[in-house]
Design a protein around this motif. Sequence first.
Motif, PDB file in Angstrom:
ATOM      1  N   GLY A 170       0.796  -1.222   0.000  1.00  6.17           N
ATOM      2  CA  GLY A 170       0.000   0.000   0.000  1.00  6.17           C
ATOM      3  C   GLY A 170       0.824   1.266   0.000  1.00  6.17           C
ATOM      4  N   GLY A 171       2.120   1.179  -0.377  1.00  3.87           N
ATOM      5  CA  GLY A 171       3.000   2.344  -0.373  1.00  3.87           C
ATOM      6  C   GLY A 171       2.994   3.107  -1.685  1.00  3.87           C
ATOM      7  N   LEU A 172       4.080   3.873  -1.900  1.00  2.00           N
ATOM      8  CA  LEU A 172       4.196   4.801  -3.025  1.00  2.00           C
ATOM      9  C   LEU A 172       3.983   4.185  -4.403  1.00  2.00           C
ATOM     10  CD1 LEU A 172       7.292   7.071  -2.216  1.00  2.00           C
ATOM     11  CD2 LEU A 172       4.890   7.745  -2.396  1.00  2.00           C
ATOM     12  N   LEU A 173       4.462   2.948  -4.566  1.00  2.00           N
ATOM     13  CA  LEU A 173       4.403   2.336  -5.895  1.00  2.00           C
ATOM     14  C   LEU A 173       3.192   1.422  -6.065  1.00  2.00           C
ATOM     15  CD1 LEU A 173       8.200   1.497  -6.373  1.00  2.00           C
ATOM     16  CD2 LEU A 173       6.953   3.552  -7.023  1.00  2.00           C
ATOM     17  N   SER A 174       2.243   1.507  -5.145  1.00  2.00           N
ATOM     18  CA  SER A 174       1.041   0.685  -5.255  1.00  2.00           C
ATOM     19  C   SER A 174      -0.077   1.529  -5.862  1.00  2.00           C
ATOM     20  CB  SER A 174       0.625   0.187  -3.872  1.00  2.00           C
ATOM     21  OG  SER A 174       0.098   1.273  -3.123  1.00  2.00           O
ATOM     22  N   ALA A 182      -1.697   7.227  -8.476  1.00  2.00           N
ATOM     23  CA  ALA A 182      -2.923   7.979  -8.205  1.00  2.00           C
ATOM     24  C   ALA A 182      -2.712   9.477  -8.439  1.00  2.00           C
ATOM     25  CB  ALA A 182      -3.379   7.727  -6.763  1.00  2.00           C
ATOM     26  N   LYS A 183      -1.510   9.953  -8.098  1.00  2.00           N
ATOM     27  CA  LYS A 183      -1.198  11.372  -8.307  1.00  2.00           C
ATOM     28  C   LYS A 183      -1.143  11.699  -9.799  1.00  2.00           C
ATOM     29  CE  LYS A 183      -0.252  12.490  -3.921  1.00  2.00           C
ATOM     30  NZ  LYS A 183       0.435  11.440  -3.133  1.00  2.00           N
ATOM     31  N   LEU A 184      -0.696  10.717 -10.596  1.00  2.00           N
ATOM     32  CA  LEU A 184      -0.536  10.941 -12.030  1.00  2.00           C
ATOM     33  C   LEU A 184      -1.859  10.980 -12.781  1.00  2.00           C
ATOM     34  CD1 LEU A 184       2.480   8.767 -13.249  1.00  2.00           C
ATOM     35  CD2 LEU A 184       2.212  11.245 -13.493  1.00  2.00           C
ATOM     36  N   PHE A 185      -2.643   9.936 -12.604  1.00  2.00           N
ATOM     37  CA  PHE A 185      -3.839   9.784 -13.440  1.00  2.00           C
ATOM     38  C   PHE A 185      -5.139   9.761 -12.643  1.00  2.00           C
ATOM     39  CE2 PHE A 185      -0.451   7.705 -16.074  1.00  2.00           C
ATOM     40  CZ  PHE A 185      -0.396   8.712 -17.034  1.00  2.00           C
ATOM     41  N   GLY A 186      -5.071  10.179 -11.398  1.00  3.03           N
ATOM     42  CA  GLY A 186      -6.305  10.348 -10.650  1.00  3.03           C
ATOM     43  C   GLY A 186      -6.850   9.083 -10.006  1.00  3.03           C
ATOM     44  N   LEU A 187      -7.940   9.277  -9.276  1.00  4.53           N
ATOM     45  CA  LEU A 187      -8.533   8.211  -8.479  1.00  4.53           C
ATOM     46  C   LEU A 187      -9.874   7.769  -9.055  1.00  4.53           C
ATOM     47  CD1 LEU A 187      -7.971   9.815  -4.958  1.00  4.53           C
ATOM     48  CD2 LEU A 187      -6.916   7.705  -5.755  1.00  4.53           C
ATOM     49  N   THR A 188     -10.154   6.486  -8.890  1.00  5.02           N
ATOM     50  CA  THR A 188     -11.492   5.973  -9.152  1.00  5.02           C
ATOM     51  C   THR A 188     -11.850   5.108  -7.955  1.00  5.02           C
ATOM     52  OG1 THR A 188     -10.928   5.881 -11.482  1.00  5.02           O
ATOM     53  CG2 THR A 188     -12.927   4.730 -10.811  1.00  5.02           C
ATOM     54  N   ASP A 189     -12.937   5.422  -7.271  1.00  5.01           N
ATOM     55  CA  ASP A 189     -13.369   4.679  -6.081  1.00  5.01           C
ATOM     56  C   ASP A 189     -12.261   4.549  -5.031  1.00  5.01           C
ATOM     57  OD1 ASP A 189     -15.776   4.343  -7.386  1.00  5.01           O
ATOM     58  OD2 ASP A 189     -15.165   2.414  -8.264  1.00  5.01           O
ATOM     59  N   GLY A 190     -11.501   5.614  -4.807  1.00  7.53           N
ATOM     60  CA  GLY A 190     -10.517   5.605  -3.732  1.00  7.53           C
ATOM     61  C   GLY A 190      -9.203   4.921  -4.049  1.00  7.53           C
ATOM     62  N   VAL A 385       2.915   4.418 -16.216  1.00  5.67           N
ATOM     63  CA  VAL A 385       2.936   3.970 -14.821  1.00  5.67           C
ATOM     64  C   VAL A 385       3.989   2.876 -14.619  1.00  5.67           C
ATOM     65  CG1 VAL A 385       1.613   2.739 -13.060  1.00  5.67           C
ATOM     66  CG2 VAL A 385       0.562   4.630 -14.310  1.00  5.67           C
ATOM     67  N   GLN A 386       4.028   1.922 -15.539  1.00  4.59           N
ATOM     68  CA  GLN A 386       4.982   0.812 -15.397  1.00  4.59           C
ATOM     69  C   GLN A 386       6.422   1.307 -15.478  1.00  4.59           C
ATOM     70  OE1 GLN A 386       2.234  -1.336 -14.321  1.00  4.59           O
ATOM     71  NE2 GLN A 386       4.008  -2.640 -14.740  1.00  4.59           N
ATOM     72  N   LEU A 387       6.663   2.233 -16.419  1.00  3.20           N
ATOM     73  CA  LEU A 387       8.006   2.798 -16.554  1.00  3.20           C
ATOM     74  C   LEU A 387       8.424   3.494 -15.271  1.00  3.20           C
ATOM     75  CD1 LEU A 387       8.390   4.363 -20.118  1.00  3.20           C
ATOM     76  CD2 LEU A 387      10.107   2.996 -18.890  1.00  3.20           C
ATOM     77  N   ILE A 388       7.487   4.234 -14.694  1.00  2.04           N
ATOM     78  CA  ILE A 388       7.819   4.981 -13.484  1.00  2.04           C
ATOM     79  C   ILE A 388       8.121   4.044 -12.315  1.00  2.04           C
ATOM     80  CG2 ILE A 388       6.817   6.489 -11.712  1.00  2.04           C
ATOM     81  CD1 ILE A 388       5.605   8.086 -14.046  1.00  2.04           C
ATOM     82  N   ILE A 389       7.287   3.024 -12.116  1.00  2.89           N
ATOM     83  CA  ILE A 389       7.581   2.148 -10.963  1.00  2.89           C
ATOM     84  C   ILE A 389       8.896   1.387 -11.186  1.00  2.89           C
ATOM     85  CG2 ILE A 389       5.169   1.909 -10.187  1.00  2.89           C
ATOM     86  CD1 ILE A 389       5.339  -1.023 -11.197  1.00  2.89           C
ATOM     87  N   ALA A 390       9.158   1.013 -12.443  1.00  2.00           N
ATOM     88  CA  ALA A 390      10.414   0.304 -12.712  1.00  2.00           C
ATOM     89  C   ALA A 390      11.612   1.213 -12.428  1.00  2.00           C
ATOM     90  CB  ALA A 390      10.453  -0.191 -14.155  1.00  2.00           C
TER      91      ALA A 390
END
Lengths: 467, 112
Positions: A170-174, A182-190, A385-390
């Motif tokens: 549940g940390g930064l890369l989850s 979530a910061k990049l592309f927003g939230l849906t249902d929390g 998203v995948q590039l960023i977490i990698a």
Amino acid sequence: MSSLLAFAAAEPPPTLDSGNTAWMLTSAALVLFMTIPGLALFYGGLNRSKGVLNMMMMSFGPFGLIGVIYVLWGYSMSFGSKDIGGIIASPLEFWGLKGMLPGEPGATVLQDGGIPTLIFVGFQFTFAAITVALISGALSDRVKFSTWMVFSALWVTLAYFPLAHMVWGGGLLSGSADGIAAKLFGLTDGAATIAPIDFAGGTVVHINAGMAGLVLALIVGRRKGFGKVPMRPHNVTLVMLGSGILWFGWYGFNAGSALAANDSAALAWVNTTVATCAAMLGWLVVEKLREGHATSVGAASGIVAGLVAITPACGNVTPLGAIGVGVIAGAAAAMAVGLKYRLGFDDSLDVVGVHLVAGFWGTISLGIFARGTGLAYGDWRQLVVQLIIALVALVFTAVVTTVIALALKATMGWRISEDDEVAGIDQAEHAESAYDFGGRGAGRVSPLGQHEPDARHHHEIDSEVHA
Amino acid sequence: MKLVTAIIKPFKLDEVKEALEAYGIAGMTVSESSGYGRQRGHSEVYRGAEYTVDFVPKVRIEVIVEDMDAAAVVDVIVKTAQTGRIGDGKVWVMPVEDVVRVRTGEHGPTAL
């Protein structure tokens, strides 16, 4: 795996599902089998004969250490609910697994799938242990066993647990509301609209171990004679056996990461199989075109590259996508393993070429092949998203590993003496040799309590007596 | 007596042994060995890296025979072990002063 974190919000007490529980008990044992003896045999066979035992001990040793650490603070730091900055959780919350034993209040049963939290702990321990063992392939024949053990404890605590927390806890890369996605592309249902995908450990296990291997290879330095003296695999049959055991155990790793005996596990199983088959072919084709021979070591290595690449993707691609992931992984890793000679770093058994390259590709591949959200389905956001977490995983591990490795270099020191390295690390660090070819030179027994402190000198005295 | 030593290709061992038995040789000593002659070694490839292996696996056969048999035994070995390709090996002959059978203490040709 990220979905299991929803258990914190459980209202009705979840009931235990015996089918799922049985599968997770099995999966955890399968993943254990990957390291002991799978990876140990794979690496041991690839190594020179004078260092095979040390190579295998570099898997066995940390396994014991991390088993203890995981119960004490490892699980709590990875999956505890007391989050610290999205990077790590408090080591004290579940210290010694308090509160989760049968009959105790607290999260005895995970909501998703109804499995006891305890077997989730066991399952996750085996992941932490194999990740550290994977790194050892970059360090054959030259590292003090004591330094390696201390490194293992520090690295699993400061690099592995944080990354496991960031991605799965549940940390930064989850996909959590506070995460980068979530910061990049927003939230849906929390939760993040485009959640990062790492089904079974592309970032946490393979990018993490691969990058650590690269950093250590650079800081520890090359084996004496690297690039000049032939250092070929001493037992290719062990390599083949090890790769087969790894493949078998990997079903626990990948299909087990569904955390249930369900359709998601079945998809992971099929994808793991077909990607690995394709990767072996990919590697062999590259070899055949480049050197003219399809080799056994190539087949075994292609298998591992395929398993690594499909690890993050196995729950979220179609079997056709898995073939694409696998064949590219096999071919790319086959081309990457030669780089160490050109760049001059001694990643002895190709942790970088296989785990970093295939792990990175597998993580990125989701941006292309992920069902519904990948580039192949007309959406580019998953790829970002995948590039960023990698990349975040890569940089995080590089920094933490560098700090630990340099600290150990300045204090305990990494290298055994040059003489010991030439004579063979098995003798120097463990006072053993792997293979006894019959009586010659066997010396004489010195009962415990009477033997002299240095077994090697003793051996020399023996040969003088017999001469 | 003479000591005949032959270095041959490993897969020729059984043929040579049978040929020597057919000739009437009662015993021999065989050991694994490795080395190179004019053929040098061969190359092997592991994960894209080529290794030159200088010492090629061979089998070494040692037979002690009576003087009159030496030339014929050499002939049998050479004929049987020959493939005509590079790396077939070498055979050489040396004089032997004495031989003792450990079990009985017999000396000389009777100990063969």
